[in-house]
Design a protein around this motif. Structure first.
Motif, PDB file in Angstrom:
ATOM      1  N   GLU A  13       0.830  -1.206   0.000  1.00 57.80           N
ATOM      2  CA  GLU A  13       0.000   0.000   0.000  1.00 57.80           C
ATOM      3  C   GLU A  13       0.864   1.256   0.000  1.00 57.80           C
ATOM      4  O   GLU A  13       0.554   2.239  -0.686  1.00 57.80           O
ATOM      5  N   VAL A  14       1.964   1.220   0.769  1.00 54.96           N
ATOM      6  CA  VAL A  14       2.857   2.374   0.801  1.00 54.96           C
ATOM      7  C   VAL A  14       3.572   2.527  -0.537  1.00 54.96           C
ATOM      8  O   VAL A  14       3.654   3.631  -1.101  1.00 54.96           O
ATOM      9  N   LEU A  15       4.089   1.426  -1.073  1.00 55.43           N
ATOM     10  CA  LEU A  15       4.843   1.482  -2.320  1.00 55.43           C
ATOM     11  C   LEU A  15       3.975   1.873  -3.505  1.00 55.43           C
ATOM     12  O   LEU A  15       4.476   2.425  -4.495  1.00 55.43           O
ATOM     13  N   ALA A  16       2.671   1.621  -3.411  1.00 54.85           N
ATOM     14  CA  ALA A  16       1.774   2.035  -4.491  1.00 54.85           C
ATOM     15  C   ALA A  16       1.787   3.552  -4.647  1.00 54.85           C
ATOM     16  O   ALA A  16       1.512   4.079  -5.736  1.00 54.85           O
ATOM     17  N   GLY A  17       2.156   4.264  -3.582  1.00 46.81           N
ATOM     18  CA  GLY A  17       2.220   5.713  -3.652  1.00 46.81           C
ATOM     19  C   GLY A  17       3.329   6.234  -4.547  1.00 46.81           C
ATOM     20  O   GLY A  17       3.350   7.431  -4.878  1.00 46.81           O
ATOM     21  N   LEU A  18       4.255   5.357  -4.949  1.00 47.11           N
ATOM     22  CA  LEU A  18       5.295   5.785  -5.893  1.00 47.11           C
ATOM     23  C   LEU A  18       4.717   6.105  -7.268  1.00 47.11           C
ATOM     24  O   LEU A  18       5.314   6.864  -8.045  1.00 47.11           O
ATOM     25  N   ARG A  19       3.581   5.494  -7.561  1.00 47.94           N
ATOM     26  CA  ARG A  19       2.938   5.662  -8.876  1.00 47.94           C
ATOM     27  C   ARG A  19       3.947   5.402 -10.001  1.00 47.94           C
ATOM     28  O   ARG A  19       4.059   6.143 -10.970  1.00 47.94           O
ATOM     29  N   MET A  20       4.657   4.293  -9.830  1.00 52.30           N
ATOM     30  CA  MET A  20       5.684   3.888 -10.781  1.00 52.30           C
ATOM     31  C   MET A  20       5.288   2.531 -11.349  1.00 52.30           C
ATOM     32  O   MET A  20       5.335   1.509 -10.651  1.00 52.30           O
ATOM     33  N   PRO A  21       4.863   2.459 -12.591  1.00 56.03           N
ATOM     34  CA  PRO A  21       4.376   1.198 -13.155  1.00 56.03           C
ATOM     35  C   PRO A  21       5.527   0.262 -13.541  1.00 56.03           C
ATOM     36  O   PRO A  21       6.692   0.645 -13.567  1.00 56.03           O
ATOM     37  N   GLY A  22       5.165  -0.976 -13.844  1.00 59.04           N
ATOM     38  CA  GLY A  22       6.122  -1.901 -14.434  1.00 59.04           C
ATOM     39  C   GLY A  22       6.938  -2.720 -13.468  1.00 59.04           C
ATOM     40  O   GLY A  22       8.028  -3.174 -13.816  1.00 59.04           O
ATOM     41  N   TRP A  23       6.433  -2.975 -12.246  1.00 55.93           N
ATOM     42  CA  TRP A  23       7.198  -3.792 -11.311  1.00 55.93           C
ATOM     43  C   TRP A  23       6.254  -4.603 -10.431  1.00 55.93           C
ATOM     44  O   TRP A  23       5.081  -4.294 -10.284  1.00 55.93           O
ATOM     45  N   ARG A  24       6.794  -5.642  -9.819  1.00 52.48           N
ATOM     46  CA  ARG A  24       6.057  -6.479  -8.867  1.00 52.48           C
ATOM     47  C   ARG A  24       7.036  -6.978  -7.807  1.00 52.48           C
ATOM     48  O   ARG A  24       8.158  -7.369  -8.121  1.00 52.48           O
ATOM     49  N   LEU A  25       6.620  -6.942  -6.556  1.00 52.58           N
ATOM     50  CA  LEU A  25       7.477  -7.385  -5.449  1.00 52.58           C
ATOM     51  C   LEU A  25       6.951  -8.699  -4.900  1.00 52.58           C
ATOM     52  O   LEU A  25       5.822  -8.775  -4.426  1.00 52.58           O
ATOM     53  N   ASP A  26       7.777  -9.740  -4.997  1.00 52.66           N
ATOM     54  CA  ASP A  26       7.426 -11.041  -4.447  1.00 52.66           C
ATOM     55  C   ASP A  26       8.224 -11.282  -3.168  1.00 52.66           C
ATOM     56  O   ASP A  26       9.420 -10.963  -3.095  1.00 52.66           O
ATOM     57  N   ALA A  27       7.573 -11.829  -2.171  1.00 57.12           N
ATOM     58  CA  ALA A  27       8.227 -12.194  -0.914  1.00 57.12           C
ATOM     59  C   ALA A  27       7.798 -13.607  -0.549  1.00 57.12           C
ATOM     60  O   ALA A  27       6.598 -13.871  -0.400  1.00 57.12           O
ATOM     61  N   VAL A  28       8.749 -14.512  -0.447  1.00 60.55           N
ATOM     62  CA  VAL A  28       8.434 -15.914  -0.153  1.00 60.55           C
ATOM     63  C   VAL A  28       9.313 -16.409   0.990  1.00 60.55           C
ATOM     64  O   VAL A  28      10.477 -16.014   1.133  1.00 60.55           O
TER      65      VAL A  28
END
Length: 398
Positions: free
Chosen positions: A34-49
């Motif tokens: 939710e915080v990182l969505a505020g960057l409004r920077m398209p083209g990425w995805r963060l995976d955590a496993v």
């Protein structure tokens, strides 16, 4: 209580490792996104496993980016990106400080002006996510301070956009100036520029794990393989008890060097200083020029009594000048308690530290008077007063 985040970069320090450890210690992935969505920077995805590496279970993060390459960015580009982002102010401030630190290191080691420094692969989208994500995760944990252990740098060489570089690379070495370096070193790069930037930006000090209660432990998994050394970074979430605070008051130390005074006059001078308002006065022997004996006269006084104390020194012609040194005197909490003894009531001076009695001293004058009146030794009265008085180590009752 102080909530502390302790970073233990035993197996290296990189942005993805630190972010993984923070997620592993309890930062919710959804809240972080939710915080990182505020960057409004398209083209990425963060995976955590959750994964297992080198015998350690932990969290591994990976940033997936659309496209294979991303242009190098200058500091102005990053500042514009973060300036227009919808981020909490503390997150924005820490991220901007981290990127400025990183750009300054790159500019310094490459000998170019700050505005022309490029970060190449370091400024790719994944680096932005690592730095802003880590700053956001620290904020979500609501810690009061960050402490970091000694940082390992590795050994050998590393391949970069600038070619083959020695380990630690110049930017990492610049970033870690003044930071304790761990004695162990694997063959390869253990700390990346992004990792060095983050620990030096976030940590208020470097040292050992602070004393306190362990609230949580997180492990971030790296992607490198070192012979005999796990590529992991741990974080400890601690609750530290506040350090005991001593009461204190501002005082002034009045000093003078005296090389021409008799012992009798010195005794009179010390008495006069106390009568003038000095809380205490004393002298120390010394040796001056040409082996001449001298005394260092010192008196401690409240600021309001300094003029009178200095005047007492001048009145005896003891010195042509005095030195005034401002200081603060921490003091134990104390009070007088009257205790009953076979020789009558005796006042006892009781002092406490950290809510515990550390001193209980019968008043000498009262003990001496009682001893003379009862025809017993001073030691007998003192022992009786101590036996009847508060016990050292017992709780302080206000």
């Amino acid at each position: 209580m102080t909530k502390t985040l302790y970073i233990d970069p035993f197996g290296g320090a990189a942005g993805d490792m630190l972010l993984g450890a923070l997620l592993d210690v309890g930062v919710a992935h959804e809240r972080l996104m939710e915080v990182l969505a505020g960057l409004r920077m398209p083209g990425w995805r963060l995976d955590a496993v959750r994964d297992r590496r080198h015998g350690f279970a932990g969290t591994r993060v990976e940033v997936h980016v659309e496209g294979e390459t991303h242009p190098a960015r200058r500091l102005s580009d990053v500042e514009a990106l973060l300036g227009h982002a919808e981020l909490p102010e503390r997150v924005r401030g820490r991220a901007l400080a981290a990127f400025r630190r990183l750009f300054e290191a790159e500019a310094e080691v490459h000998g170019v002006p700050l505005e022309k420094a490029h970060l190449h692969e370091l400024a790719a989208v994944d680096a932005v996510i690592d730095i802003v994500g880590t700053c956001a995760a620290v904020e979500l944990l609501q810690v009061d301070r960050v402490v970091c252990g000694a940082v390992p740098v590795g050994s050998g060489t590393v391949a970069t956009a600038h070619g083959i570089l020695p380990v630690p690379p110049p930017a990492v070495a610049f970033l870690l100036r003044g930071v304790p370096i761990a004695s162990h070193a694997a063959d390869g790069e253990m700390t990346t520029p992004t990792g060095a930037t983050l620990v030096t930006t976030l940590a208020e000090r470097f040292g050992t794990l602070p004393e306190g209660t362990l609230l949580g432990l997180g492990v971030g998994l790296g992607t490198r393989s070192f012979a005999g050394l796990p590529n992991i970074l741990r974080v400890f979430l601690m609750e530290e008890a506040p350090a005991p605070r001593l009461a204190g008051r501002p005082l002034v130390l009045v000093e003078a060097t005296i090389d021409d005074i008799t012992g009798e006059t010195l005794g009179v001078l010390l008495d006069n200083l106390r009568r003038a308002g000095a809380l205490d006065a004393w002298c120390l022997p010394g040796t001056g020029r040409k082996g001449r004996p001298l005394v260092e006269l010192r008196a401690v006084a409240e600021p309001s009594a300094v003029d009178a104390v200095a005047a007492a020194v001048f009145a005896e012609g003891a010195s042509l000048g005095v030195r005034l040194v401002t200081c603060v005197r921490p003091e134990l909490g104390r009070r007088i308690v009257e205790v009953a003894t076979p020789f009558g009531p005796i006042p006892v001076k009781v002092a406490a530290f950290a809510e515990t009695i550390v001193s209980a001293k019968p008043e000498h004058a009262a003990c001496l008077a009682a001893a003379h009146l009862a025809g017993v030794s001073l030691a007998a009265v003192v022992d009786a007063a101590r036996a009847a008085g508060p016990r050292i180590g017992s709780p302080w009752e206000a």
